[in-house]
Design an enzyme around this catalytic site. Structure first.
Site, PDB file in Angstrom:
ATOM      1  N   GLY A  72       0.570  -4.844   0.960  1.00 25.05           N
ATOM      2  CA  GLY A  72      -0.478  -4.749   0.238  1.00 25.05           C
ATOM      3  C   GLY A  72      -0.198  -5.492  -1.381  1.00 25.05           C
ATOM      4  O   GLY A  72      -1.355  -5.892  -1.772  1.00 25.05           O
TER       5      GLY A  72
ATOM      6  N   ALA B  18       0.882  -1.147  -0.020  1.00 25.54           N
ATOM      7  CA  ALA B  18      -0.053   0.074   0.054  1.00 25.54           C
ATOM      8  C   ALA B  18       1.053   1.297   0.084  1.00 25.54           C
ATOM      9  O   ALA B  18       1.977   1.102   0.446  1.00 25.54           O
ATOM     10  CB  ALA B  18      -0.818  -0.013   1.245  1.00 25.54           C
TER      11      ALA B  18
HETATM   12  N1  CAA Z   1       4.467   3.190  -0.582  1.00 24.73           N
HETATM   13  C1  CAA Z   1       4.892   4.392  -1.367  1.00 24.73           C
HETATM   14  N2  CAA Z   1       6.090   4.390  -2.050  1.00 24.73           N
HETATM   15  C2  CAA Z   1       6.918   3.263  -2.140  1.00 24.73           C
HETATM   16  C3  CAA Z   1       6.615   2.054  -1.569  1.00 24.73           C
HETATM   17  C4  CAA Z   1       5.311   2.030  -0.896  1.00 24.73           C
HETATM   18  N3  CAA Z   1       5.005   0.946  -0.359  1.00 24.73           N
HETATM   19  N4  CAA Z   1       7.507   1.308  -1.783  1.00 24.73           N
HETATM   20  C5  CAA Z   1       8.569   1.864  -2.640  1.00 24.73           C
HETATM   21  N5  CAA Z   1       8.120   3.089  -2.866  1.00 24.73           N
HETATM   22  C6  CAA Z   1       8.710   4.191  -3.552  1.00 24.73           C
HETATM   23  C7  CAA Z   1      10.047   4.733  -2.777  1.00 24.73           C
HETATM   24  O1  CAA Z   1       9.758   5.805  -1.699  1.00 24.73           O
HETATM   25  C8  CAA Z   1      10.870   5.321  -3.744  1.00 24.73           C
HETATM   26  O2  CAA Z   1      10.327   6.538  -4.077  1.00 24.73           O
HETATM   27  P1  CAA Z   1      11.418   7.921  -4.395  1.00 24.73           P
HETATM   28  O3  CAA Z   1      12.250   7.629  -5.381  1.00 24.73           O
HETATM   29  O4  CAA Z   1      10.539   8.890  -4.358  1.00 24.73           O
HETATM   30  O5  CAA Z   1      12.218   7.912  -2.838  1.00 24.73           O
HETATM   31  C9  CAA Z   1      10.585   4.290  -5.000  1.00 24.73           C
HETATM   32  O6  CAA Z   1       9.364   3.649  -4.741  1.00 24.73           O
HETATM   33  C10 CAA Z   1      11.508   3.289  -5.151  1.00 24.73           C
HETATM   34  O7  CAA Z   1      11.855   2.769  -3.945  1.00 24.73           O
HETATM   35  P2  CAA Z   1      13.206   2.009  -3.265  1.00 24.73           P
HETATM   36  O8  CAA Z   1      14.154   3.398  -3.638  1.00 24.73           O
HETATM   37  O9  CAA Z   1      12.775   1.922  -1.875  1.00 24.73           O
HETATM   38  O10 CAA Z   1      13.736   0.812  -4.259  1.00 24.73           O
HETATM   39  P3  CAA Z   1      14.727  -0.240  -3.635  1.00 24.73           P
HETATM   40  O11 CAA Z   1      14.975  -0.847  -4.690  1.00 24.73           O
HETATM   41  O12 CAA Z   1      16.089   0.402  -2.788  1.00 24.73           O
HETATM   42  O13 CAA Z   1      13.717  -1.008  -2.523  1.00 24.73           O
HETATM   43  C11 CAA Z   1      11.918  -2.151  -1.550  1.00 24.73           C
HETATM   44  C12 CAA Z   1      12.779  -1.919  -2.754  1.00 24.73           C
HETATM   45  C13 CAA Z   1      12.632  -3.065  -0.836  1.00 24.73           C
HETATM   46  C14 CAA Z   1      10.437  -2.872  -2.299  1.00 24.73           C
HETATM   47  C15 CAA Z   1      11.663  -0.766  -0.829  1.00 24.73           C
HETATM   48  O14 CAA Z   1      11.055  -0.061  -1.672  1.00 24.73           O
HETATM   49  C16 CAA Z   1      10.647  -1.017   0.318  1.00 24.73           C
HETATM   50  O15 CAA Z   1      11.063  -1.628   1.404  1.00 24.73           O
HETATM   51  N6  CAA Z   1       9.129  -0.667   0.083  1.00 24.73           N
HETATM   52  C17 CAA Z   1       8.222  -0.751   1.070  1.00 24.73           C
HETATM   53  C18 CAA Z   1       7.750  -2.025   1.311  1.00 24.73           C
HETATM   54  C19 CAA Z   1       6.804  -2.042   2.330  1.00 24.73           C
HETATM   55  O16 CAA Z   1       7.243  -1.726   3.556  1.00 24.73           O
HETATM   56  N7  CAA Z   1       5.586  -2.550   2.126  1.00 24.73           N
HETATM   57  C20 CAA Z   1       4.538  -2.473   2.841  1.00 24.73           C
HETATM   58  C21 CAA Z   1       3.758  -1.119   2.810  1.00 24.73           C
HETATM   59  S1  CAA Z   1       2.482  -1.001   4.145  1.00 24.73           S
HETATM   60  C22 CAA Z   1       0.984  -1.837   3.645  1.00 24.73           C
HETATM   61  O17 CAA Z   1       1.100  -2.549   2.222  1.00 24.73           O
HETATM   62  C23 CAA Z   1      -0.085  -1.969   4.503  1.00 24.73           C
HETATM   63  C24 CAA Z   1      -1.205  -3.117   4.099  1.00 24.73           C
HETATM   64  O18 CAA Z   1      -1.257  -3.961   4.789  1.00 24.73           O
HETATM   65  C25 CAA Z   1      -1.720  -3.137   3.059  1.00 24.73           C
END
Ligand code: CAA
Length: 257
Positions: free
Chosen positions: A108, A65
């Site tokens: 999500g 999400a």
């Molecule tokens: N929401 C919003 N933006 C996100 C995102 C998310 N879930 N995941 C990645 N992005 C964005 C990053 O902020 C980044 O944007 P900027 O360039 O503007 O900074 C862009 O996507 C690229 O991401 P990374 O630079 O972090 O890419 P990476 O290759 O270094 O890492 C990753 C990849 C390991 C997937 C990392 O992006 C990450 O950990 N993302 C979050 C994963 C997460 O925590 N997901 C759970 C979300 S909460 C949820 O889903 C609640 C639910 O139950 C529904």
């Protein structure tokens, strides 16, 4: 219909939906949800379409999400608006949906994949429920669907530690139906969807409905439900055609009646 966060294309009887927010690794925000709901409602109503595929990019199916959208929300916003309740409508799609997952399916993203009817995973797919690292929890059904898919031990470990599992572990655990080389994922998913779309439409609906009933009923009720739907299919013209086609050694020609 044109959308901003998803791409929708019809390949014969298959609707291919591609999540398309590459700058955010396909994070699922409100706009993705509303566009996806509109696309799936149109798919369900379109008699020319028999099965859908939802996919993302090679790097990310969806990284969760949208954290930036949720960051400032408080309890009143989340509870008051029943945040994420809109996803329930996605799971009411009656025709089958295949999740074709490459790269990250986190939070999500993993939950959306599990809302689909089955998952085909690219060999680079990674699944996880990392919400605990944000001091929250799954909110789109992950704690429930993951537990039913892989059992308590692995689901609990994944939710409590945020550990990601790769495609091979996901297949061993029963989370995914099959692993496909990443370069062939979408074509293989569309081919599988086309095979499903080529089956008798009422039988497709009935098979999906009865498998899903296994999650909601006791064994006795589920078996009874299956049997009644099985009986009901004998009221269709396609059952007569399907059995005649077998006996006559030719392909069935379905009318959807
Ligand atoms: N929401 C919003 N933006 C996100 C995102 C998310 N879930 N995941 C990645 N992005 C964005 C990053 O902020 C980044 O944007 P900027 O360039 O503007 O900074 C862009 O996507 C690229 O991401 P990374 O630079 O972090 O890419 P990476 O290759 O270094 O890492 C990753 C990849 C390991 C997937 C990392 O992006 C990450 O950990 N993302 C979050 C994963 C997460 O925590 N997901 C759970 C979300 S909460 C949820 O889903 C609640 C639910 O139950 C529904």
């Amino acid at each position: 219909m044109s959308y901003e966060t998803i791409l929708v294309e019809q390949r014969g009887a298959v609707t291919l939906v591609t999540l398309n927010r590459p700058q955010a690794l396909n994070a699922l925000n409100g706009q993705v949800l509303s566009e996806l709901l509109e696309a799936m409602a149109a798919f369900d109503k379109d008699a020319s379409q028999g099965c859908a595929v939802i996919t993302g990019s090679e790097k990310a199916f969806a990284a969760g999400a949208d954290i930036k959208e949720m960051q400032a929300q408080g309890f009143a916003d989340m509870y008051g608006y029943d945040f994420f309740a809109g996803w329930d409508a996605f799971t009411r799609t009656r025709k089958p949906i295949i999740a074709a997952v490459a790269g990250y399916a986190l939070g999500g993203g993993c939950e959306l994949a599990m809302m689909c009817d089955f998952i085909l995973a690219a060999d680079n797919a990674r699944f996880g429920q990392p919400e605990i690292k944000l001091a929250v929890s799954p909110g789109m059904g992950g704690s429930q669907r993951l537990t039913r898919a892989v059992g308590k031990a692995k689901a609990m470990e994944m939710c409590l530690t945020g550990r990601m599992i790769d495609a091979a572990e996901a297949e061993r655990a029963g989370l995914v139906a099959r692993i496909v080389p990443a370069a062939e994922l979408v074509e293989e998913a569309v081919k599988t969807a086309a095979a499903i779309a080529g089956m008798a439409p009422l039988a497709v609906l009935a098979n999906k409905e009865m498998v899903n009933a296994a999650y909601e009923t006791t064994l006795t009720q589920g078996v009874q439900f299956e049997r009644r739907l099985f009986h009901a299919l004998f009221g269709t013209a396609d059952q007569k055609e399907g059995m005649a086609a077998f006996v006559e050694k030719r392909p069935g020609n379905w009318t959807g009646k």
